[in-house]
Design a protein around this motif. Structure first.
Motif, PDB file in Angstrom:
ATOM      1  N   VAL A 156     -30.584 -64.596 -91.209  1.00  0.00           N
ATOM      2  CA  VAL A 156     -30.889 -63.658 -91.982  1.00  0.00           C
ATOM      3  C   VAL A 156     -29.931 -63.122 -92.941  1.00  0.00           C
ATOM      4  CG1 VAL A 156     -33.016 -62.977 -90.642  1.00  0.00           C
ATOM      5  CG2 VAL A 156     -30.808 -61.870 -90.142  1.00  0.00           C
ATOM      6  N   ASN A 157     -28.637 -63.071 -92.369  1.00  0.00           N
ATOM      7  CA  ASN A 157     -27.484 -62.692 -92.989  1.00  0.00           C
ATOM      8  C   ASN A 157     -26.161 -63.560 -92.666  1.00  0.00           C
ATOM      9  OD1 ASN A 157     -25.252 -61.243 -93.927  1.00  0.00           O
ATOM     10  ND2 ASN A 157     -26.005 -59.172 -93.177  1.00  0.00           N
ATOM     11  N   ALA A 158     -25.748 -64.356 -93.840  1.00  0.00           N
ATOM     12  CA  ALA A 158     -24.636 -65.293 -93.498  1.00  0.00           C
ATOM     13  C   ALA A 158     -23.286 -64.369 -92.847  1.00  0.00           C
ATOM     14  CB  ALA A 158     -24.444 -65.927 -94.821  1.00  0.00           C
ATOM     15  N   ASP A 159     -23.117 -63.213 -93.472  1.00  0.00           N
ATOM     16  CA  ASP A 159     -21.736 -62.478 -93.243  1.00  0.00           C
ATOM     17  C   ASP A 159     -21.963 -61.996 -91.712  1.00  0.00           C
ATOM     18  OD1 ASP A 159     -20.761 -62.550 -95.802  1.00  0.00           O
ATOM     19  OD2 ASP A 159     -21.971 -60.909 -96.412  1.00  0.00           O
ATOM     20  N   GLN A 160     -23.155 -61.854 -91.205  1.00  0.00           N
ATOM     21  CA  GLN A 160     -22.996 -61.487 -89.896  1.00  0.00           C
ATOM     22  C   GLN A 160     -23.442 -62.700 -88.783  1.00  0.00           C
ATOM     23  OE1 GLN A 160     -22.467 -58.364 -88.807  1.00  0.00           O
ATOM     24  NE2 GLN A 160     -21.902 -57.621 -90.791  1.00  0.00           N
ATOM     25  N   VAL A 161     -23.150 -63.990 -89.423  1.00  0.00           N
ATOM     26  CA  VAL A 161     -23.817 -65.198 -88.474  1.00  0.00           C
ATOM     27  C   VAL A 161     -22.997 -65.279 -87.273  1.00  0.00           C
ATOM     28  CG1 VAL A 161     -21.817 -66.526 -89.519  1.00  0.00           C
ATOM     29  CG2 VAL A 161     -23.926 -67.645 -88.668  1.00  0.00           C
ATOM     30  N   GLY A 162     -21.805 -64.876 -86.837  1.00  0.00           N
ATOM     31  CA  GLY A 162     -21.343 -64.680 -85.613  1.00  0.00           C
ATOM     32  C   GLY A 162     -21.861 -64.229 -84.527  1.00  0.00           C
ATOM     33  N   THR A 163     -22.309 -62.695 -84.980  1.00  0.00           N
ATOM     34  CA  THR A 163     -22.960 -61.805 -83.972  1.00  0.00           C
ATOM     35  C   THR A 163     -24.429 -62.374 -83.796  1.00  0.00           C
ATOM     36  OG1 THR A 163     -21.878 -59.905 -85.036  1.00  0.00           O
ATOM     37  CG2 THR A 163     -23.895 -59.663 -83.751  1.00  0.00           C
TER      38      THR A 163
END
Length: 416
Positions: free
Chosen positions: A231-238
């Motif tokens: 849903v969010n590429a910038d928060q992919v790690g989490t």
């Protein structure tokens, strides 16, 4: 900053050239032009850099997903279970199984390195990066067992092939004989030629149904990679952390930052460096405003002394010269924004014109990655650029304004 009627009249007169003040007006005009060019350069460069990042991100992530699960040894035999677990993980919106393998392609004696990408038919048709990018043919013709494939436009040019041509794919995964492994050579018909817009992809990609890729590479029911969208590429790690812990023993989980870290870090460093360097242009323009106002104060010393004797306050004189300098900066800023947006609108035409005049290929896709000069203006950055030009212009007015306000009419008019 509110001005009285006489203050507005004086500020307006100081903005226009007076008798014997052509040089001061010339310096002020140069200051305005310098601010304009500095603002335009920053708007253009930052928009192009943002466009580069956005285009590369959309194309790379559009084809490779926000994260991938890569099978150890290049195989994921239990990919269906992995896909099911991915879809159960909050934040993961899609899991796409596929095969990606470098091979060779031949046509009429020409040989090119390719990257075969096997995908399920629904995934081919719904992929946003591929959808509507056909130059000829149709990706809808790619069905299991049809023997049809889609290839990139640059690869088609390199091979000299077109829709309907039959090309041969060479796979090292062949039959084992007493003399060694015999490579497999399988012929396919080109059903579509597409152009994604990234040179490396258009030069190498060959799209085919997943079942055909499994048969070509003798992989049985296994796949090589499962792509994940979140849903969010910038928060992919989490987002993928819980999923990675569950499947870490069966495959390597990596997100788009790890896979393309060097490219995007280089773009970010270049973006910051360009902003810093081009900001110096505005700083130089501000010094021009400062010098023009100092010359204006020296030329108007007698007028300022007379105004003081007629009742003009120090605060009024400060406001007059602040308005003059800030107006020059504001006009330059507005002109720079207009020039920057006009250039961005006609950017590709400008590139073609310069290429035509110079005879040089300024935009080689094999070097620039993208086929056209991109642009994506960022409203926040544009506001920052405009505010920086205005603030620096305002600061440049402080010394001349206080210098004018401190003029002693007695000393100036003593011998008049």
């Amino acid at each position: 900053m509110l001005l009285s009627r006489y203050e507005r009249m004086i500020a307006r007169r100081y903005l226009l050239p007076g008798k014997g003040e052509g040089f001061i007006f010339l310096v002020a005009g140069i200051s305005l032009a310098a601010v304009m060019l500095g603002v335009a350069a920053l708007v253009i460069v930052m928009s192009v850099m943002n466009g580069f990042r956005a285009e590369l991100f959309d194309k790379i992530v559009g084809l490779n997903g926000h994260a991938v699960v890569q099978g150890y040894g290049g195989r994921l035999p239990d990919w269906r279970e992995i896909v099911a677990q991915a879809r159960e993980t909050p934040g993961i919106t899609q899991a796409t199984p596929l095969i990606e393998q470098p091979l060779m392609a031949t046509y009429n004696g020409r040989v090119e390195a390719i990257l075969v990408r096997g995908m399920r038919v629904p995934d081919i048709r719904s992929n946003a990066t591929l959808k509507g990018k056909e130059l000829s043919g149709s990706l809808a013709s790619l069905t299991p067992g049809s023997g049809r494939i889609g290839i990139g436009s640059r690869l088609a040019e390199a091979l000299g092939a077109q829709v309907g041509s039959q090309i041969s794919l060479l796979s090292p995964q062949g039959q084992t004989t007493p003399f060694g492994t015999v490579p497999r050579i399988v012929s396919y018909t080109i059903g579509a030629i597409f152009e994604i817009g990234v040179y490396d992809y258009d030069k190498a990609y060959v799209i085919m149904p997943l079942g055909d890729a499994q048969s070509l590479l003798l992989m049985g029911d296994a796949v090589g990679v499962v792509e994940l969208d979140t849903v969010n590429a910038d928060q992919v790690g989490t987002i993928i952390a819980p999923f990675a812990a569950r499947v870490g023993s069966r495959g390597l989980v990596a997100d788009w930052r790890q896979l393309n870290a060097q490219l995007f870090e280089a773009l970010e460093v270049e973006r910051i460096a360009m902003f810093t360097v081009l900001s110096i242009i505005i700083l130089v323009a501000v010094f021009n405003i400062l010098s023009s106002l100092i010359m204006l104060v020296r030329a108007k010393t007698r007028d300022i002394a007379i105004l003081r004797t007629m009742g003009a306050t120090r605060g009024g004189l400060i406001k007059i010269f602040m308005v003059v300098g800030t107006t020059i900066g504001a006009l330059g800023m507005v002109a720079g924004l207009v020039l920057g947006f006009v250039f961005l609108f006609f950017r590709q035409d400008v590139v073609w014109f310069i290429q035509k005049v110079t005879g040089q290929n300024l935009w080689d896709p094999s070097i620039r990655f993208l086929t056209e000069l991109p642009s994506k203006p960022n409203p926040v950055e544009i506001v920052v650029i405009a505010a920086m030009a205005l603030v620096l212009s305002f600061l440049a007015t402080l010394y001349p304004a206080f210098k004018a306000a401190n003029t002693d009419p007695v000393q100036v008019l003593r011998y008049e």
